[in-house]
Motif scaffolding. Sequence first.
Motif: not given
Lengths: 99, 263, 650
Positions: B218-226, B228-231
């Motif tokens: 929940t600490s990340l934006s849903r868009v970024l998760t979608a 796949g550009s998260t660390l």
Amino acid sequence: MSETPFLVLSAILFTIGAVGVLTRRNAIVVFMCVELMLNAGNLALITFARTTGTLDGQIAAFFVMVVAAAEVVVGLAIIMTIFRTRRSASVDDASLLKY
Amino acid sequence: MIAFWILAPVMVVAALGMVLARKAVHCALLLAVVMISLAVLYAVQDAPFLFAVQIIVYTGAILMLFLFVLMLVGVDASDSVVETIRGQRLASVLLGLGFGVLLVLGVAQVSVGTVVGLSEANAGGNIEGIAAVLFSTYFLAFEVTAALLITAALGAMVLAHRERLTPKATQADLAAQRMRDYAEHGKHLGPLPPPGVYARHNAVDTPALLPDGSPAPTSLSRVLTARGSTLSPPGSATQVERIGGSDEDVAPRDDAPEGGAGR
Amino acid sequence: MISTAIDVLTAEGGGMPPLVEPGAAGSLALPLVLVIALPALGAAVLLLGGRRTDAWGHLLGTATVVGSFVCSLWLFLGILGRPEDERQITQSLWTWFSAGEWTVDLGLLYDPLSALFLLLITGVGALIHVYSIGYMEHDVRRRRFFAYLNLFVAAMLVLVLSSDYVGVFLGWEGVGLASYLLIGFWQHKPSAAAAAKKAFVINRVGDIGLSLGVGLIFFTFHTTSFDEVSALTSEASAGVMTAIGLLLLLAACGKSAQFPLQSWLLDAMEGPTPVSALIHAATMVTAGVYLIVRSQFVFEYTDAARTAVAVIGTITLLMGAWIGCAKDDIKKTLAGSTMSQIGYMVLAAGLGVAGYAYAIFHLVAHGAFKANMFLGAGSVMHGTNDDVDMRHYGALQKAMPVTFITFAMGYLAIIGFPGFSGFWSKDRIIETALAENLVLGLCALLGAGVTGFYMTRLMLMTFFGEKRWEDDVHPHESPKVMTIPLIVLAALSVFGGIMIAGDWIKKFLAPVTGEGEAHHLPVSPLVISLVVTVVVAIGVAVAWMLFGRREIPREAPTDVSPFTRAGRHDLYGDAINDVLVVGPSKQLTAGLATFDRAVVDGGAMGTASAIGGLSAVARRVQNGFVRSYALALLGGAALVLLALVAVSFA
């Protein structure tokens, strides 16, 4: 500086735009292709203006731009409305008006 | 003519790219290329006013409007390559080719003899010349264009307008809804945790860590998760160890919850 | 034989047939109009007044006809006082229609012929109206019945008073309508409804003859009024006159139930008995005879048509007598007898100048005694719970003495008992027929004998012998309102012969029928009368042998001779009609219906479904995809471009 290369370029761009309109399904892309066709037309108009030595061609191109601006505003609004109700921007999905 | 011979292939390629590109954003950018090139060609052909208008109105306003709508509709949406109407693609290409050949044949025929050139008409300046014609011969058309623009603006507003069917939720309603959600589904009452803050990363694509050391989704934006550009924090941690080789690997674990709570 | 006789006849007829040259009606115009207007008004009031007139409708209906009879008497006495050549009067009412050169005046023509008909129609009609008051007492639709009767009387009066063939046609159709309504008066009975329909349809066949005849008359003479046509007939060709004559004969056959259109009359007995008495015995069925006698200025110029008339009459008189012998239904026996007697009249009318007057004489006499007998039959039925089977009667003379006595008067009149009206009238016809043509005369003589047989059979089975009625039947005499008309008609049956005294009727009718003494037989008329009486006596004796002395079974025996069986089946008239007309018509209709369904409907529906199918295919083009439409648009643009480039290259 002959006018024929300009006109041929204009014709090629126009045809590419037309093919784009016919083959793409994303309404926004279709719209952009229409804009490409209009621009191709404008190029021809400006070429004619230079060929004939009068400014009427440029005036016509100017009016085309104005009309294109108005058209884009309304057209994009329509696309937005359709997208809002159907969650899709595909022109093939809006095909209820048929036999 | 040099400008023409340089720009013409660019424009044709860009236009073909527009038709072939799968992502709408790419189409828009390629269209911008074509338009700016066209603007140059206008300038080449003694039309400095239209050169400016082409840049300002077309490239600046209209194309930006396109991009804006693309953002609203969804930037990622890319066309599927499958043609749904049978034979449409083949017929379009063939007909387009035929049409193009005919058109090129037709315009290549056109020859008005000598090219007059606009040096005479533009003697008093191109803008003044256009103004003289526009406000005399084309005055009525110009006025009608004004009406057209107003109508278009009104139409767009009417089309974009949405009726409110339910009353707007007030702050009190929202608070009550939150409490209800908590009571019924155990949903967290407070704000979402912020991204993780580490020594080397504190961007929004870095998740915070939960007390057990796992990343907090929940600490990340849903868009970024979608996208796949998260660390991933463990990955970052090993990176850190490999680079630094110090005790800092403990810090993220302790910091993360604190960072989340501290914010 | 026939032709030789007609040769003689024509030669004998000598001079021109009398023209119709009426004078102005003058003071007689009022009764002339009233005589039709009264019953017409009665019918209108009763039909339009509805239930409000239920209480007194029958009285009004009777009163109008009685008033009409008074007017008839007034007219009759009015012309009786005039010299012979001023007895034809006319009164033009208004121009009915005018189309090009054809103008039809609605006019009334009153002459001795009309006078006798008027007296018969209104006189017998009034008596039958009175009788119906009693007969229809318990019928809930009695007011409507009287309205129809009044309508009939009015239409019949139009028929005999009109001065124009078109007017005659109007009345002709009017009586056809009234007849239809009255035969089917008890419409709740399927048999009555079917009989009414049958009468209507067969009458249409005759009506075609009349309408075509009138059309041919107009085509030939450019007029249809009697006076003008009668002045022009001598100039027309024989072929045209024959055609007109045969068409008028066809009309007469339909209305008067003559061979081959006779089959409706027996079924028409489904109507109430007063209707049978008035319409199907005394008046309407004699309209054919009226038409032939009225058109003497046509028939006098065509031997062929006249011969056909005489032959048809002879055939019918034998057929009717044959049928009358075989029926057990009292009304159908009387109907067969009516056919037979009208056959006599038609035969007489076919004999030309010599016979016209006797035809009318027999018509009037028959109108009285046959109405008398029909009403008597109605009275019998009234007393026996509406049973019509004579095998269920027997020994009624004690139970209903007045009916018996009056019926006996009619019986004696019809068989030609010396001194009674039928004796004089039938005798004259047989005598004239024998004089004109031996074969026809012998047939008529045979018919007289058969008449004696079947009427005696009817009398014996009804009034004599053992009683054969059911236990719950209690025969009783009818009320006075029914018996008084019977008594009056019986008196007329007895004394009707007075008209022939001193050849009065012949002279009276001479202005219409013409005078032309037929040649005389080599033997005295007295001998003829004697022969006829003997033949009739033989018939009566045979009937007595067969029915008077023997027990009559309650059920009709089935092991009967082919003659009886044929008679019971109306000489297979219906079967012949079925085979010759109805069957082929049905097949034609079925064929046409099939043609209509298969070819016409098939064509129409096929075209429709073909277009529908094509459209179903073609509409697939409208697939809703805007890109397809754009493709078509570009295709069109390419075509235009192609044309432009082609032109510029060329």
